[in-house]
Design an enzyme around this catalytic site. Structure first.
Site, PDB file in Angstrom:
ATOM      1  N   ASP A  46       0.502  -1.311   0.334  1.00  0.00           N
ATOM      2  CA  ASP A  46       0.025   0.197  -0.289  1.00  0.00           C
ATOM      3  C   ASP A  46       1.156   1.129   0.053  1.00  0.00           C
ATOM      4  O   ASP A  46       0.959   1.964  -1.122  1.00  0.00           O
ATOM      5  CB  ASP A  46      -0.926   0.062   1.108  1.00  0.00           C
ATOM      6  CG  ASP A  46      -2.176  -1.120   1.361  1.00  0.00           C
ATOM      7  OD1 ASP A  46      -3.313  -1.258   1.066  1.00  0.00           O
ATOM      8  OD2 ASP A  46      -1.401  -2.303   1.309  1.00  0.00           O
ATOM      9  N   GLU A  71      -5.214   7.513  -0.119  1.00  0.00           N
ATOM     10  CA  GLU A  71      -5.604   6.914   1.222  1.00  0.00           C
ATOM     11  C   GLU A  71      -4.225   6.960   2.383  1.00  0.00           C
ATOM     12  O   GLU A  71      -4.506   7.349   3.322  1.00  0.00           O
ATOM     13  CB  GLU A  71      -5.360   5.560   1.159  1.00  0.00           C
ATOM     14  CG  GLU A  71      -6.495   4.294   2.850  1.00  0.00           C
ATOM     15  CD  GLU A  71      -7.035   3.265   2.225  1.00  0.00           C
ATOM     16  OE1 GLU A  71      -6.738   2.750   0.373  1.00  0.00           O
ATOM     17  OE2 GLU A  71      -7.032   2.671   3.271  1.00  0.00           O
ATOM     18  N   ASP A 135      -6.273   4.908  -5.548  1.00  0.00           N
ATOM     19  CA  ASP A 135      -6.178   4.053  -3.822  1.00  0.00           C
ATOM     20  C   ASP A 135      -4.993   3.012  -4.201  1.00  0.00           C
ATOM     21  O   ASP A 135      -4.772   2.158  -5.286  1.00  0.00           O
ATOM     22  CB  ASP A 135      -7.150   3.551  -4.302  1.00  0.00           C
ATOM     23  CG  ASP A 135      -7.549   2.193  -2.474  1.00  0.00           C
ATOM     24  OD1 ASP A 135      -6.963   1.910  -1.795  1.00  0.00           O
ATOM     25  OD2 ASP A 135      -9.214   2.182  -2.451  1.00  0.00           O
ATOM     26  N   ILE A 137      -3.444  -0.040  -3.063  1.00  0.00           N
ATOM     27  CA  ILE A 137      -3.986  -1.170  -3.197  1.00  0.00           C
ATOM     28  C   ILE A 137      -5.568  -0.915  -2.575  1.00  0.00           C
ATOM     29  O   ILE A 137      -5.431  -0.957  -1.591  1.00  0.00           O
ATOM     30  CB  ILE A 137      -3.410  -2.283  -2.337  1.00  0.00           C
ATOM     31  CG1 ILE A 137      -1.876  -2.450  -2.746  1.00  0.00           C
ATOM     32  CG2 ILE A 137      -3.835  -3.191  -1.808  1.00  0.00           C
ATOM     33  CD1 ILE A 137      -1.906  -2.952  -3.923  1.00  0.00           C
ATOM     34  N   ASP A 138      -6.121  -0.904  -3.271  1.00  0.00           N
ATOM     35  CA  ASP A 138      -7.877  -1.248  -2.927  1.00  0.00           C
ATOM     36  C   ASP A 138      -7.840  -2.157  -2.721  1.00  0.00           C
ATOM     37  O   ASP A 138      -7.983  -4.132  -3.401  1.00  0.00           O
ATOM     38  CB  ASP A 138      -8.675  -0.511  -4.225  1.00  0.00           C
ATOM     39  CG  ASP A 138     -10.200  -0.413  -3.300  1.00  0.00           C
ATOM     40  OD1 ASP A 138     -10.568   0.199  -2.509  1.00  0.00           O
ATOM     41  OD2 ASP A 138     -10.648  -0.734  -4.706  1.00  0.00           O
ATOM     42  N   THR A 140      -7.417  -4.651   0.247  1.00  0.00           N
ATOM     43  CA  THR A 140      -6.362  -4.965   0.748  1.00  0.00           C
ATOM     44  C   THR A 140      -6.650  -6.188   1.578  1.00  0.00           C
ATOM     45  O   THR A 140      -5.856  -7.166   2.241  1.00  0.00           O
ATOM     46  CB  THR A 140      -5.434  -3.420   1.634  1.00  0.00           C
ATOM     47  OG1 THR A 140      -5.551  -2.541   1.333  1.00  0.00           O
ATOM     48  CG2 THR A 140      -4.571  -4.368   2.469  1.00  0.00           C
ATOM     49  N   ASP A 285     -11.824   5.288  -3.261  1.00  0.00           N
ATOM     50  CA  ASP A 285     -12.561   3.762  -3.433  1.00  0.00           C
ATOM     51  C   ASP A 285     -13.332   3.743  -4.926  1.00  0.00           C
ATOM     52  O   ASP A 285     -13.656   2.578  -4.977  1.00  0.00           O
ATOM     53  CB  ASP A 285     -12.963   3.518  -2.311  1.00  0.00           C
ATOM     54  CG  ASP A 285     -12.515   2.735  -1.431  1.00  0.00           C
ATOM     55  OD1 ASP A 285     -11.615   2.087  -1.750  1.00  0.00           O
ATOM     56  OD2 ASP A 285     -12.444   3.179   0.429  1.00  0.00           O
TER      57      ASP A 285
HETATM   58  N1  LIG Z   1     -16.448  -0.670   7.626  1.00  0.00           N
HETATM   59  C1  LIG Z   1     -16.454  -0.362   6.539  1.00  0.00           C
HETATM   60  N2  LIG Z   1     -17.438   0.118   5.611  1.00  0.00           N
HETATM   61  C2  LIG Z   1     -17.499  -0.068   3.985  1.00  0.00           C
HETATM   62  N3  LIG Z   1     -16.218  -0.062   3.698  1.00  0.00           N
HETATM   63  C3  LIG Z   1     -15.356   0.017   3.631  1.00  0.00           C
HETATM   64  C4  LIG Z   1     -15.293   0.099   4.859  1.00  0.00           C
HETATM   65  N4  LIG Z   1     -13.937  -0.403   6.170  1.00  0.00           N
HETATM   66  C5  LIG Z   1     -13.072   0.272   5.229  1.00  0.00           C
HETATM   67  N5  LIG Z   1     -13.828  -0.242   3.617  1.00  0.00           N
HETATM   68  C6  LIG Z   1     -13.045   0.637   2.433  1.00  0.00           C
HETATM   69  O1  LIG Z   1     -14.228  -0.528   1.956  1.00  0.00           O
HETATM   70  C7  LIG Z   1     -13.101  -0.549   0.993  1.00  0.00           C
HETATM   71  C8  LIG Z   1     -12.624  -2.229  -0.139  1.00  0.00           C
HETATM   72  O2  LIG Z   1     -14.081  -2.487  -0.511  1.00  0.00           O
HETATM   73  P1  LIG Z   1     -14.171  -3.947  -1.071  1.00  0.00           P
HETATM   74  O3  LIG Z   1     -15.323  -4.535   0.897  1.00  0.00           O
HETATM   75  O4  LIG Z   1     -15.383  -4.058  -1.573  1.00  0.00           O
HETATM   76  O5  LIG Z   1     -13.308  -4.529  -1.005  1.00  0.00           O
HETATM   77  C9  LIG Z   1     -11.263  -0.692   1.426  1.00  0.00           C
HETATM   78  O6  LIG Z   1     -10.328   0.011   0.933  1.00  0.00           O
HETATM   79  P2  LIG Z   1      -8.685  -0.504   0.723  1.00  0.00           P
HETATM   80  O7  LIG Z   1      -8.682  -2.183   0.801  1.00  0.00           O
HETATM   81  O8  LIG Z   1      -7.912   0.645  -0.520  1.00  0.00           O
HETATM   82  O9  LIG Z   1      -8.834   0.085   2.552  1.00  0.00           O
HETATM   83  C10 LIG Z   1     -12.106   0.433   2.617  1.00  0.00           C
HETATM   84  O10 LIG Z   1     -12.019   1.988   2.224  1.00  0.00           O
HETATM   85 MG   LIG Z   2      -9.745   0.851  -0.755  1.00  0.00          MG
HETATM   86 MG   LIG Z   3      -6.653   0.683  -0.111  1.00  0.00          MG
HETATM   87 MG   LIG Z   4      -6.949   0.360   3.139  1.00  0.00          MG
END
Ligand SMILES: Nc1ncnc2c1ncn2[C@@H]1O[C@H](COP(=O)(O)O)[C@@H](OP(=O)(O)O)[C@H]1O
Ligand SMILES: [Mg+2]
Ligand SMILES: [Mg+2]
Ligand SMILES: [Mg+2]
Length: 361
Positions: A46, A71, A135, A137-138, A140, A285
């Protein structure tokens, strides 16, 4: 405007960041996964990806002012005890830059240079001027499990998303939903991109194949429709919506904005995202996925049917829920969403229970 120079720089930055991330994912140990104050995971990939994209965009574009809304932040990395982790990130960034011929003559990179590159991502965005949105790493959580993740980069101009690039290193080049193609396991790694008014495209992340235009599904038969959601806890509201729509297949769960990519190329017709009440969605995101899907002929809106607004800083200002679907299916999906939400509220009043929607445990 066609944003040709910006698109070339963004594709180069995202491809290099994907290369860095792929190397990390192969050897990642659980002990190397840090937990942030919001209890979400973060890894060297990340931080390394954010530093790399920041450095590449500056080198390629040399803008007078460089605004990046990203991020990750360096607070923990600057603390005593993080030196070895930071050295590791710096090595990752250096090695990835060195793998790119055009950067062979670049000056050496210090840990301070890497911290400063990550810190460039502190911009708040907004409704005027140029802002890059990243982002690094989206998904993670998916990255840590060895599954789907994305590197997503977008450009906001006067509050509108005008360009988006997304690398999905583990996404099959063929459909992710119909796994009939036996080669799909090996044939992975996609680079999606779109600029405003010019359509959306995909090309393999590796090699020199020409980009192919992508388009959303033309299927109007909801019985055969496929829908996507986050990997986390099943959302009762999602299943009530799917039931109302007459969708028979179980949802496909996937991490990251790869879900937007899958809708953009017609792997699925619907992606639903109802999250924890009080959780604020960040622009990184959604911005890359938003433009790729809309340029592919899809729609991205909130539960009230309104398009997303990226001009209000680093958070999205939208009503509950995000709905990604095709133009043809939008009216019936919104009707089902409205009815399911009304029912949910009714049930929760009857049983006097909290009707908070939660994706995450
Ligand atoms: N409680 C929550 N509710 C919704 N989204 C959340 C969350 N906690 C983290 N996220 C976000 O959801 C993203 C991942 O989405 P998905 O579930 O579709 O894979 C995360 O991105 P990162 O992995 O970049 O931090 C983060 O920004
Ligand atoms: Mg993300
Ligand atoms: Mg991310
Ligand atoms: Mg994150």
């Amino acid at each position: 405007m066609c944003y040709e120079k910006e698109l070339a720089a963004a594709k180069k930055a995202v491809s290099l960041a994907a290369r860095l991330s792929q190397g990390v994912q192969k050897t990642l140990l659980q002990s190397e996964v840090w937990t942030k104050s919001d209890r979400t995971p973060v890894t060297a990939a990340d931080f390394g990806s954010q530093a790399l994209v920041s450095i590449v965009l500056e080198r390629e574009l040399q803008p007078e002012t460089f605004s990046l809304v990203a991020e990750e932040e360096t607070g923990e990395l600057r603390k005593k005890g993080s030196e070895v982790f930071l050295e590791g990130i710096t090595k990752l960034v250096k090695d990835t830059l060195a793998s790119e011929e055009s950067y062979a003559d670049c000056p050496p990179l210090s840990t301070e240079d890497v911290l400063n590159a990550i810190d460039c991502g502190k911009s708040e965005g907004g409704c005027s001027g140029y802002h890059w949105v990243l982002d690094p790493i989206d998904g993670t959580r998916g990255f840590v499990r060895g599954e789907q993740y994305a590197v997503g980069l977008a450009l906001l101009v006067e509050g509108k998303v005008v360009l988006g690039v997304m690398a999905c290193p583990n996404l099959p080049l063929a459909s992710v939903v119909c796994e009939t193609d036996k080669s799909s396991k090996e044939n992975v790694g996609c680079l999606f991109f779109a600029t405003s008014g010019s359509g959306a495209y995909v090309q393999p992340l590796e090699g020199n194949s020409l980009p192919q235009k992508v388009g959303v599904s033309s299927n109007e038969n909801l019985e055969e429709a496929k829908f996507l959601e986050s990997y986390h806890k099943p959302i009762p509201l999602h299943s009530s919506i799917a039931k109302k729509l007459g969708i028979t297949a179980s949802p496909v769960r996937m991490d990251s904005q790869a879900k937007y990519a899958a809708v953009s190329r017609g792997d699925a017709e619907i992606y639903l995202r109802f999250t924890l009440s009080g959780h604020r969605e960040t622009i990184w995101d959604h911005a890359p996925g938003f433009i790729i899907t809309t340029e592919a002929g899809g729609v991205v809106c909130d539960a009230a049917g309104k398009s997303l607004d990226f001009s209000k800083g680093k958070y999205l200002a939208h009503k509950t829920g995000i709905i990604v679907t095709t133009k043809k299916l939008k009216p019936c999906v919104l009707k089902a969403v409205r009815e399911a939400m009304e029912e949910e509220k009714l049930i929760s009043e009857t049983h006097n229970r909290n009707c908070t929607l939660s994706v995450y445990v």
